[in-house]
Every structure is written in C-alpha cells, then in structure tokens.
Scaffold this motif. Structure first.
Motif, PDB file in Angstrom:
ATOM      1  N   SER A  30      -7.126  -4.358   6.835  1.00 57.99           N
ATOM      2  CA  SER A  30      -6.713  -5.659   7.361  1.00 57.99           C
ATOM      3  C   SER A  30      -5.321  -6.078   6.910  1.00 57.99           C
ATOM      4  O   SER A  30      -4.824  -7.124   7.322  1.00 57.99           O
ATOM      5  N   ASN A  31      -4.677  -5.291   6.048  1.00 55.51           N
ATOM      6  CA  ASN A  31      -3.298  -5.590   5.639  1.00 55.51           C
ATOM      7  C   ASN A  31      -2.673  -4.339   5.018  1.00 55.51           C
ATOM      8  O   ASN A  31      -3.342  -3.312   4.844  1.00 55.51           O
ATOM      9  N   GLY A  32      -1.402  -4.441   4.678  1.00 62.27           N
ATOM     10  CA  GLY A  32      -0.696  -3.282   4.161  1.00 62.27           C
ATOM     11  C   GLY A  32      -1.213  -2.779   2.838  1.00 62.27           C
ATOM     12  O   GLY A  32      -1.242  -1.565   2.595  1.00 62.27           O
ATOM     13  N   VAL A  33      -1.644  -3.681   1.962  1.00 62.08           N
ATOM     14  CA  VAL A  33      -2.164  -3.270   0.656  1.00 62.08           C
ATOM     15  C   VAL A  33      -3.416  -2.421   0.829  1.00 62.08           C
ATOM     16  O   VAL A  33      -3.553  -1.330   0.244  1.00 62.08           O
ATOM     17  N   MET A  34      -4.327  -2.900   1.673  1.00 61.78           N
ATOM     18  CA  MET A  34      -5.547  -2.140   1.940  1.00 61.78           C
ATOM     19  C   MET A  34      -5.224  -0.819   2.651  1.00 61.78           C
ATOM     20  O   MET A  34      -5.870   0.200   2.417  1.00 61.78           O
ATOM     21  N   ALA A  35      -4.215  -0.866   3.513  1.00 58.53           N
ATOM     22  CA  ALA A  35      -3.849   0.342   4.258  1.00 58.53           C
ATOM     23  C   ALA A  35      -3.413   1.465   3.322  1.00 58.53           C
ATOM     24  O   ALA A  35      -3.792   2.625   3.504  1.00 58.53           O
ATOM     25  N   GLU A  52       2.705  -8.186  11.753  1.00 64.43           N
ATOM     26  CA  GLU A  52       2.523  -9.437  11.013  1.00 64.43           C
ATOM     27  C   GLU A  52       1.150  -9.468  10.362  1.00 64.43           C
ATOM     28  O   GLU A  52       0.124  -9.599  11.039  1.00 64.43           O
ATOM     29  N   MET A  53       1.114  -9.365   9.010  1.00 66.63           N
ATOM     30  CA  MET A  53      -0.129  -9.376   8.252  1.00 66.63           C
ATOM     31  C   MET A  53       0.101 -10.058   6.907  1.00 66.63           C
ATOM     32  O   MET A  53       1.215 -10.032   6.389  1.00 66.63           O
ATOM     33  N   PRO A  54      -0.941 -10.665   6.326  1.00 65.52           N
ATOM     34  CA  PRO A  54      -0.804 -11.268   5.000  1.00 65.52           C
ATOM     35  C   PRO A  54      -0.743 -10.204   3.906  1.00 65.52           C
ATOM     36  O   PRO A  54      -1.067  -9.039   4.133  1.00 65.52           O
ATOM     37  N   GLU A  55      -0.325 -10.618   2.713  1.00 67.18           N
ATOM     38  CA  GLU A  55      -0.223  -9.782   1.513  1.00 67.18           C
ATOM     39  C   GLU A  55       0.877  -8.724   1.625  1.00 67.18           C
ATOM     40  O   GLU A  55       1.765  -8.661   0.788  1.00 67.18           O
ATOM     41  N   MET A  56       0.799  -7.890   2.652  1.00 71.18           N
ATOM     42  CA  MET A  56       1.858  -6.912   2.896  1.00 71.18           C
ATOM     43  C   MET A  56       1.933  -6.651   4.390  1.00 71.18           C
ATOM     44  O   MET A  56       0.961  -6.225   5.002  1.00 71.18           O
ATOM     45  N   ASP A  57       3.098  -6.943   4.989  1.00 69.42           N
ATOM     46  CA  ASP A  57       3.225  -6.763   6.439  1.00 69.42           C
ATOM     47  C   ASP A  57       3.493  -5.301   6.789  1.00 69.42           C
ATOM     48  O   ASP A  57       3.690  -4.441   5.921  1.00 69.42           O
ATOM     49  N   GLY A  58       3.516  -5.029   8.082  1.00 63.09           N
ATOM     50  CA  GLY A  58       3.650  -3.656   8.533  1.00 63.09           C
ATOM     51  C   GLY A  58       4.982  -3.028   8.187  1.00 63.09           C
ATOM     52  O   GLY A  58       5.048  -1.844   7.848  1.00 63.09           O
ATOM     53  N   LEU A  59       6.055  -3.811   8.257  1.00 59.16           N
ATOM     54  CA  LEU A  59       7.373  -3.260   7.983  1.00 59.16           C
ATOM     55  C   LEU A  59       7.518  -2.876   6.514  1.00 59.16           C
ATOM     56  O   LEU A  59       8.243  -1.940   6.176  1.00 59.16           O
ATOM     57  N   PRO A  63       7.390   2.300   5.148  1.00 59.91           N
ATOM     58  CA  PRO A  63       8.032   3.359   4.351  1.00 59.91           C
ATOM     59  C   PRO A  63       7.132   3.895   3.246  1.00 59.91           C
ATOM     60  O   PRO A  63       7.263   5.060   2.848  1.00 59.91           O
ATOM     61  N   ARG A  64       6.201   3.078   2.762  1.00 58.58           N
ATOM     62  CA  ARG A  64       5.289   3.553   1.725  1.00 58.58           C
ATOM     63  C   ARG A  64       4.274   4.542   2.302  1.00 58.58           C
ATOM     64  O   ARG A  64       3.911   5.514   1.631  1.00 58.58           O
ATOM     65  N   LEU A  65       3.833   4.292   3.522  1.00 57.42           N
ATOM     66  CA  LEU A  65       2.938   5.239   4.179  1.00 57.42           C
ATOM     67  C   LEU A  65       3.662   6.556   4.461  1.00 57.42           C
ATOM     68  O   LEU A  65       3.112   7.640   4.259  1.00 57.42           O
TER      69      LEU A  65
END
Length: 367
Positions: A30-35, A52-59, A63-65
């Motif tokens: 549900s967000n970048g941290v969980m991803a 657009e997501m809470p905690e950590m957005d897609g942008l 780069p971390r993914l």
C-alpha cells in the motif's frame, strides 16, 4: 507486484491480473515502505507502482527498487493530471520502463476496459522482454512470472521475433525533406537521448507519434523543447509545416500532413484508432508518404505492437529510408522488430547510433 495506496485499486488490479493465465501477482503493498519490504521477499519481475502514496511515494521508492534489482520492469500508474504526467516522464528517466494513466472512474465501462487491456498488454510485453534478457544473460528466474499456458491460440503480436533480419539495400538515397519518428513503450526515454544527440545536426521538420494520452503528450513536447535546439510543440490543426520545428501528435488525435495548394499543412483527426492506438504511427507515415514520397526519413523506436508496419511498407515501396532501433537497446522490440522482420529497414541500429545514421542520410551517405 502491485503497489497502490487505494484498497479499491489494489483489489481490482489483483482480480484482473490473476484472471490472466500468464500472469501471477506475487505481492501487494500500500506504500513505498511496504513495497521495499515485499520486494525483497517476493522478488517480482515487474512492479505496478503508484505515484502518490503516504509514507513513501512512488518516485522515492523507484530508485530503491531499481537498486535492489536493476532488471526489474516498473510501470508507473497515475491519474491523468499535468503534475502526474510530468512526474511519470521524470520516472522514466530514473529507471521506470513504462507508465499508464489510471481511468477517472472504474465504473465507466469503456475507460475500464481500455485501461485493463492496456495494462495487461504492457505487463505481457515487458515480462517477455525481461525473461528474454534473463535467458540471454544466463539467469534463471526465481519463479515463472508468466505462468505456462496450455493453449493453441497464437499471440496477436510477436515480441522480438528471432528470424534473421534481412536489411533492405540502399539503391539511391533520396534527400530527406522531413523526419518521421514512431514510438511506444520506452519511447520517451529513447526520444530524450536521440534529441540530445541530434542538436545542431538538422533543420528538417520532425514529426513524432508517441503512444500517449493528451496530458502526457503536452508534457513530452515541453521536455523535448528543453533538450533540443529547435521548437518542439504539440501539433495544431491547420498549421503549416516549417523547418526547424518538431511536431508531436497530441494524445487522442491522429496527426497527418496534407498538401493544400503547394503548402504542406498538418491535419488532426479523431478517426478510429489504428492498432488500438490514437494517435497511431501508421496514419502519420501514410500521409507523409503521400505528400513527400521517398523524401521521408523514418525512424521506428522501441514500442510494443506493430504500429508503423503498414506505413513503413508504403514508404519502403517508394524508396524512402527506414531505420529501426535494435532489440538490445529497446525496452520492447515490438514495433521496430515488426518492421525489421518484414525486411523494410535499411538499417537496424542501437539507439546511440541512430543520430549518426540520420546525419549520414541527410548528407547523402548510406546510414
């Protein structure tokens, strides 16, 4: 892996994709941290990433993914706003493979079906590209992202055909009066690199059909305008074709050129989509061939499907030069692969060599 902060969107994306026999959803976040956490556990080959997501957005997550797996295929998903279009194009320069605009409402049947078909096609095309490259590199996938299918159906589009490519020989080299470029998946990244290298090399008018919705094509033209040393803009109906101009087909409109008197003029129309696309490359190429004959220098860049094949066939019959991007540097070798496999290309080249080939043709030398 599906990453989106909306439970509704996560739900219908998961249902749609699990209904496809060749696709397996291995994780949902549900967000970048969980991803990032789920990515390390599930090791997906492809990610649908909301912006657009809470905690950590897609942008921020992107780069971390990519750092966790440089070969991962990431599709950015966003609502169709000017800001998100700009962010999506920025994401492509940061390692995303493609983007898709979310429908404004999943209750509108046509919008939902177009979005669903487009997403599934992108996933299958990018998945096929990923696995082809993994095999070429001697990698073994942790799991089959595309599940084996027992079926006799033939695929509608062949991605990356392996038949030997036969180049069309240069007989004479017509002096080009215009340059035409067609692109789809991976196109924006390729266009940015191509136009950065093309600066100062030509004054010819350039026509671009890139498969994109309307808001995105306007942003694409703005990005190109910052990169290139000529005016880049969305084409307008009725404007005269001029040197030192780059014309981008507006989203949802076919861009064509007609002679009015002795003056080439741009005409936009909303005739039915071709190859499921509007704008489509084929109407642009056919119209340019009708006006300029063999004096059209055509470049087919990365993209899924076979849009541009019909137009390139007509151009090749007239003696025009056609250049295709090679498989190795394409995000998806569908469009250039279709044209190359049909024997219509004079050259099939890595992206970084295409600018030099364009310059050679303009100077009357073999590409």
């Amino acid at each position: 892996m599906i990453v989106d902060d909306s439970a509704v969107i996560r739900g219908f994306l998961s249902r749609w994709l699990e209904a496809e026999k060749e696709i397996e959803v291995v994780a949902i976040a549900s967000n970048g941290v969980m991803a990032l956490r789920e990515f390390e556990r599930a090791r997906p080959e492809l990610v649908i990433l909301d912006i657009e997501m809470p905690e950590m957005d897609g942008l921020t997550a992107l780069p971390r993914l990519v750092k966790l797996d440089p070969d991962v295929q990431i599709i950015m998903a966003s609502t169709l706003t000017r800001r998100n279009a700009d962010v999506s194009l920025k994401a492509l320069s940061m390692g995303a493979a493609d983007y898709i605009a979310k429908p404004e409402s999943t209750r509108v049947v046509d919008e939902k079906e177009i979005f669903q078909r487009g997403l599934v096609e992108k996933i299958k095309a990018l998945g096929a590209t990923r696995r082809t490259r993994d095999r070429a590199a001697g990698k073994v996938a942790a799991r089959p992202a595309l599940k084996p299918v027992q079926t006799e159906r033939k695929p509608r589009v062949v991605i990356g055909a392996k038949a030997p490519i036969v180049l069309r020989p240069f007989k004479t080299i017509p002096s080009p009066k215009v340059i035409a470029i067609g692109a789809s998946t991976g196109g924006p990244q390729a266009l940015f690199k191509l136009f950065e290298a093309l600066k100062g090399k030509t004054t010819l008018p350039v026509f671009i059909t890139q498969h994109m919705p309307g808001t995105f094509t306007a942003i694409l033209a703005e990005h190109l305008n910052k990169i290139y040393d000529k005016d880049c803009m969305e084409a307008k109906d009725g404007e005269k074709v001029l040197d030192n101009r780059v014309y981008v087909a507006p989203g949802d409109w076919h861009m064509t050129v007609v002679n009015e008197g002795a003056v080439p003029v741009i005409r936009l129309n909303q005739e039915p989509p071709e190859n499921y696309c509007r704008p489509s490359v084929d109407p642009m190429l056919r119209s340019l061939q009708a006006v300029f004959g063999a004096h059209v220098l055509t470049v087919i860049l990365t993209g899924m499907g076979h849009d541009g094949l019909d137009g390139c066939r007509k151009l090749a019959e007239s003696g025009a030069v056609v250049i295709g991007q090679d498989e190795e540097t394409s995000v998806v070798w569908g469009m250039p692969g279709a044209v190359a496999s049909a024997g219509l290309c004079n050259k099939v080249l890595p992206l970084q060599d295409i600018t030099g080939a364009i310059e050679n043709v303009i100077m009357g030398r073999p590409a």
